[in-house]
Design an enzyme around this catalytic site. Structure first.
Site, PDB file in Angstrom:
ATOM      1  N   SER A 142      41.236  47.413  47.759  1.00 12.75           N
ATOM      2  CA  SER A 142      40.248  46.631  47.017  1.00 12.75           C
ATOM      3  C   SER A 142      40.444  46.730  45.509  1.00 12.75           C
ATOM      4  O   SER A 142      39.735  46.078  44.755  1.00 12.75           O
ATOM      5  CB  SER A 142      38.851  47.126  47.373  1.00 12.75           C
ATOM      6  N   CYS A 143      41.391  47.560  45.051  1.00 16.33           N
ATOM      7  CA  CYS A 143      41.485  47.771  43.603  1.00 16.33           C
ATOM      8  C   CYS A 143      42.773  47.266  42.975  1.00 16.33           C
ATOM      9  O   CYS A 143      42.732  46.415  42.079  1.00 16.33           O
ATOM     10  CB  CYS A 143      41.323  49.256  43.289  1.00 16.33           C
TER      11      CYS A 143
END
Ligand code: UDX
Length: 425
Positions: A264-265
């Site tokens: 997600s990053c």
């Protein structure tokens, strides 16, 4: 504010450090689960902490009423990727507005801190004016002036799966603040932790987070590029990086070549930094290549598979590993996604197994076969691709005999059997 990975882990760890924590989350089911000591996500060590503190010094709620009585209000909501790669700041703006409204006619000093990953300038130019405008602090003659709300930017560096450990034993704590006093007071939340502290401006703190993630992503794409060259030369890139990483100026971490980075990053933050650079008129040549290498790695897996197994139409392909990395049930931006999409495009039948992420991937691909064990996925498969570095895959060997033929491609260096072919080793 925000009961996702960052908000929930931070809330649990701050309560472990002895603070009284209210976690504001709009999803009523999550609130209920957290208050019962049941984390809605899998994260090592989190359940024990929730069980110890939920109902005591940690309460989840959907109500903003706790804001006026909170000395520190942390914004931990998501900043998803917008259509052009930019960070979508709508949840940040909405939090800032709610905080401002909650602080109207309210005495005492408050600190509003941003923990979410946001582009440099967001705390100063979006959060601060929104909170001050909504709370009327800057125009209320009774108030002591804007300084009765301090602003802080405190980025998180939490790896999924190791988030609790990263919080409690951090490499560093970065605190950017609007003024010295706000930063000094904010540091009280970390009393009990032993780590170097970096005090900066709000914008520098925001840039530290983007730069850290962009640098780590660059290390991975660099290793993948070297790995792709090594593959052509018949060299094992893992031998090479062992020799390279022992140089203390380089270090051995994040040099594992393979399928590339997901999660997600990294993908979202590198894209946001590229977008930000272009907005300023700067062409981020290196960062664009980092993304480019990462997007091509999964296609290399398919090319290698076609070289070994021929036309993929009608073939049974087993995918071992769906999570974006081991020790998590998260499949966001997993490198297995483009691989499965390409296999389906070529008419292959996909049977997949992940120790934790089957149901996450089912939301993305509802129409492939999900298996409850590696054996079930491997049975009668024409080929297998290992996509996630789960340690338990390391022991697989005779299980591959369940396949029609032992065509095994390793996209993460994890197997100990001799006949698997690595994507770049
Ligand atoms: C990352 C950062 O590490 C963390 O500091 C930040 O705050 C959030 O983003 P996370 O997304 O949980 O954490 O995963 P991380 O362990 O960093 O791995 C990211 C991706 O890179 C995974 O897909 C992993 O498989 C891949 N990776 C990692 C490699 O391909 N090679 C490596 O050497 C390391």
């Amino acid at each position: 504010m925000g009961g996702g990975y960052v908000g929930l882990v931070s809330a649990a760890c701050f309560s472990e450090l002895g603070h009284s924590v209210n976690l504001i989350e709009i999803d009523a089911q999550k609130v209920k689960a957290i208050n019962l000591g049941r984390p809605p996500i899998y994260e090592k060590g989190l359940e024990e902490m929730l069980r110890a503190h939920a109902g005591r010094n940690l309460t989840a709620t959907s109500d903003y009423k706790c804001i006026p009585d909170s000395e520190i209000i942390l914004i931990c909501v998501g900043t998803p990727q917008g259509p052009d790669g930019e960070a979508d700041l709508s949840m940040i703006a909405s939090c800032a507005k709610s905080i401002g409204i909650a602080l109207q006619n309210c005495d005492g000093y408050h600190i509003v801190a941003v923990k979410s990953t946001v582009p440099p300038g967001t705390t100063e130019r979006l959060v601060k004016p929104t909170v001050l405008r909504q709370s009327s602090k800057n125009i209320n003659k009774e108030a002591k002036g804007p300084q009765n709300i301090g602003f802080v930017m405190n980025p998180e560096f939490l790896r999924e799966g190791l988030a609790v450990q990263d919080f409690m034993d951090p490499d560093r704590i970065v605190v950017g603040s609007s003024d010295q006093n706000a930063g000094d007071l904010f540091m009280g939340v970390y009393v009990g932790l032993d780590a170097p502290v970096v005090r900066t401006s709000l914008t520098a703190a925001e840039m530290i987070k983007y730069t850290s993630n962009a640098f780590l992503a660059t290390k991975i794409s660099f290793s993948n590029e070297i790995g792709n060259i090594c593959k052509r030369l018949g060299i094992d890139v893992y031998d090479v990086m062992k020799g390279v990483g022992l140089d203390h100026r380089i270090n051995p971490y994040f040099l594992n070549a393979g399928a590339g980075f997901g999660g997600s990053c990294f993908p979202k933050d590198v894209s946001a930094l590229i977008h930000l650079a272009q907005e300023t008129g700067e062409e981020p040549i290196l960062l664009k290549s980092v993304v480019d290498v990462n997007e091509r790695q999964p296609l290399r897996i398919i090319q290698l598979l076609e070289k070994k197994a021929g036309d993929l139409a009608g073939k049974n392909v087993a995918i071992l590993g769906l999570a974006f990395k081991n020790d998590t049930d998260d499949a966001r931006e997993s490198r297995a996604i483009p691989v499965i999409a390409e296999l389906k495009k070529r008419g292959a039948q996909v049977k997949a197994y992940d120790p934790k992420a089957n149901s996450s991937m089912e939301k993305i691909f509802p129409n492939i076969d999900y298996c409850s064990s590696a054996d079930a996925a491997l049975k009668d498969a024409d080929a297998c691709i290992v996509m996630t570095e789960w340690p338990q895959f390391g022991q697989l060997d005779k299980e591959f005999d369940l396949m029609r033929s032992r065509v095994i491609i390793e996209a993460r260096r994890i197997l100990s059997c001799k006949d698997a072919e690595g994507i770049c080793w």
